[in-house]
Enzyme design. Structure first.
Site, short mmCIF file in Angstrom:
data_model
loop_
_atom_site.label_atom_id
_atom_site.label_comp_id
_atom_site.label_asym_id
_atom_site.label_seq_id
_atom_site.Cartn_x
_atom_site.Cartn_y
_atom_site.Cartn_z
N ASN A 209 90.69 21.69 -18.02
CA ASN A 209 91.98 21.69 -17.08
C ASN A 209 93.16 22.49 -17.68
O ASN A 209 92.54 23.07 -18.85
CB ASN A 209 92.47 20.06 -17.20
CG ASN A 209 92.91 19.25 -18.50
OD1 ASN A 209 93.62 20.01 -19.13
ND2 ASN A 209 92.03 18.39 -18.64
N ASP A 278 88.44 13.09 -16.41
CA ASP A 278 87.70 11.80 -15.94
C ASP A 278 86.27 11.69 -15.83
O ASP A 278 85.72 10.64 -16.05
CB ASP A 278 88.17 11.56 -14.58
CG ASP A 278 89.85 11.36 -14.44
OD1 ASP A 278 90.52 10.87 -15.46
OD2 ASP A 278 90.46 12.04 -13.54
N LYS A 288 71.21 28.25 -20.64
CA LYS A 288 72.04 28.74 -19.56
C LYS A 288 71.45 28.51 -18.29
O LYS A 288 70.40 28.80 -18.12
CB LYS A 288 72.40 29.96 -20.00
CG LYS A 288 73.29 30.56 -18.73
CD LYS A 288 73.44 32.10 -18.74
CE LYS A 288 74.29 32.75 -17.54
NZ LYS A 288 74.42 34.11 -17.67
N PRO A 304 84.70 7.21 -20.69
CA PRO A 304 85.58 6.20 -21.06
C PRO A 304 86.85 6.53 -20.75
O PRO A 304 87.49 7.51 -21.02
CB PRO A 304 85.10 5.85 -22.33
CG PRO A 304 84.73 7.20 -23.03
CD PRO A 304 84.11 7.93 -21.70
N ASP A 305 87.72 5.53 -20.49
CA ASP A 305 89.21 5.45 -20.36
C ASP A 305 89.88 5.10 -21.43
O ASP A 305 90.00 3.82 -21.80
CB ASP A 305 89.51 4.53 -19.18
CG ASP A 305 91.17 4.71 -18.51
OD1 ASP A 305 91.88 5.01 -19.30
OD2 ASP A 305 91.19 4.82 -17.10
N ILE A 306 90.47 6.24 -22.11
CA ILE A 306 90.81 6.06 -23.59
C ILE A 306 92.10 5.22 -23.58
O ILE A 306 92.42 4.25 -24.30
CB ILE A 306 91.10 7.27 -24.29
CG1 ILE A 306 89.84 8.07 -24.21
CG2 ILE A 306 91.56 7.00 -25.67
CD1 ILE A 306 90.07 9.49 -25.02
N LEU A 307 93.02 5.38 -22.74
CA LEU A 307 94.23 4.68 -22.45
C LEU A 307 94.26 3.36 -22.12
O LEU A 307 94.72 2.35 -22.89
CB LEU A 307 95.18 5.48 -21.48
CG LEU A 307 96.55 4.84 -21.32
CD1 LEU A 307 97.21 4.75 -22.52
CD2 LEU A 307 97.38 5.63 -20.23
#
Length: 425
Positions: A209, A278, A288, A304-307
């Site tokens: 991102n 995500d 490649k 995995p959702d760290i927060l």
């Protein structure tokens, strides 16, 4: 408040030199022994007599103008200093400092001193962002030089942008804080995540991102300045590591999850400012991938959702989450805070001018379980970072003292969007 402190003020050539006079006046009024060194260029903008009148001390300009036979002037000033402040600092002087050059009174004194150095840059916006200048400042930061970030606005050259010398009041406040440190986080362990993550598709392609890490790095620097022991878990970023901060470099969301969870138990405050992907490719190719058709489908699996993991695992820890949105900011932010069991959540609209990824400013809205706490105006990320860190430190202290804080409701407003990328770094 500065009685007994010797502060050497270096004044470089630029229209902002007039602000240095106001700074010297404030320092003298606060009891400091102020010694001014001017470059030859600075003398073209303001006279040495101005500073001599304000400080009641002779002003040094020429390295070879030795007024006292008993001492060598630049060595004497270098040894006397409790702090050296360069304001305004030009791109030229910053370059000299970074490369160890000493061809005038100020640069020679800077090379000779063992005192801490604080630099307040002032220059054209394009000069300030030039890669050479940015690299020189990075080198100095890594050596422990303190910086007072320039302001944004109308410049003498006619441009509008970042490059204005910070106001004398702001520089004075930083100097006063250095000698009388305000350290509400003294002794606490702070964990900060920053930057984006990289999810590999094959050896040459990946998903990521736009996060630069600026917000997270600013938070790490603010927490360190306020007395904390700071660990920065960072995705790929070209930003310099703030002085005294331990950086742990990671690449993927899984890397970051492992490093964060391994340190969580011994952490007091967490600022989860990283923009974590995500999803990741279900399969990472070892070679490649070659073109083989008009379309290509890549299967993604959830990271995995760290927060959320931190929110569910916390016992005494105080957790601050971040959310970047493009619409319905309040609704989505409040929903995320409740789902992730954060203590505070900092949200912003990344589509707003001055608040997007990679900017030096930000506009945030801060939430707790009871709703909107604050909506500060647009500020630099450094200023917002300190505001957020101070708020979190205050909230945690209130909790430890037994003050009541709002508890999350069972309902979870807003759609579950997973781990939304954080506010722009």
């Amino acid at each position: 408040m500065l009685s007994g402190k010797t502060i050497v003020v270096g004044v470089c050539g630029g229209i902002a030199a007039y602000k240095a006079a106001a700074l010297c006046s404030k320092l003298s009024q606060a009891g400091a022994d102020v010694r001014v060194i001017m470059t030859e260029s600075a003398v073209q903008f303001i006279t040495p007599l101005t500073f001599q009148s304000l400080t009641r001390k002779p002003v040094a300009v020429d390295t070879f103008d030795e007024k006292e036979a008993a001492v060598i002037s630049h060595i004497d000033l270098a040894d006397r200093a409790d702090l050296v402040v360069v304001a305004p600092a030009t791109a030229n002087m910053i370059g000299k400092m970074a490369h160890g050059l000493a061809d005038d009174m100020l640069s020679t004194t800077l090379l000779a001193t063992t005192a801490p150095v604080m630099v307040a840059p002032a220059m054209n916006v394009h000069m300030y962002t030039h890669p050479a200048v940015a690299d020189n400042m990075r080198v100095l930061q890594e050596r422990g030089v303190l910086f007072v970030e320039p302001g944004t606005g109308q410049l003498a050259c006619g441009y509008v942008g970042q490059g204005r010398l910070a106001e004398p009041e702001e520089i004075f406040a930083r100097i006063a804080a250095y000698f009388q440190p305000d350290t509400p986080l003294q002794g606490r362990n702070v964990l900060v995540t920053a930057g984006g993550t990289v999810e590999r598709i094959d050896p040459v392609r990946y998903i990521t991102n736009d996060s630069s890490g600026k917000m997270g790095y600013a938070i790490a620097e603010a927490a360190k300045r306020l007395g904390a022991n700071v660990t920065l878990v960072s995705g790929p970023s070209a930003l310099p590591v703030p002085a005294g901060v331990e950086r742990i470099s990671v690449t993927s969301a899984l890397d970051m999850y492992d490093k964060v969870m391994a340190r969580f138990e011994k952490t007091d405050l967490v600022f989860k400012a990283a923009a974590v992907a995500d999803y990741r490719p279900a399969e990472q190719r070892e070679q490649k991938m070659k073109k083989s058709g008009e379309t290509l489908t890549i299967e993604l699996v959830k990271n995995p959702d760290i927060l959320q993991a931190l929110g569910e695992a916390k016992t005494r820890q105080f957790v601050v989450g971040f959310a970047a949105e493009t619409e319905r900011v309040d609704e989505y932010a409040q929903g995320k805070l409740l789902r992730k069991k954060c203590d505070l959540l900092v949200a912003n609209d990344v589509s707003m001018q001055g608040a997007g990824f990679g900017t030096d400013t930000n506009v945030v809205r801060i939430f707790d379980a009871g709703g909107l706490v604050e909506a500060p105006p647009m500020m630099t990320k450094a200023a917002i970072a300190e505001h957020i860190v101070r708020l979190a430190a205050s909230r945690q202290q209130m909790r430890q003292q037994g003050a009541e804080t709002p508890e999350p409701d069972a309902e979870e407003p807003g759609a579950d969007k997973g781990e939304t990328p954080c506010s722009p770094k």
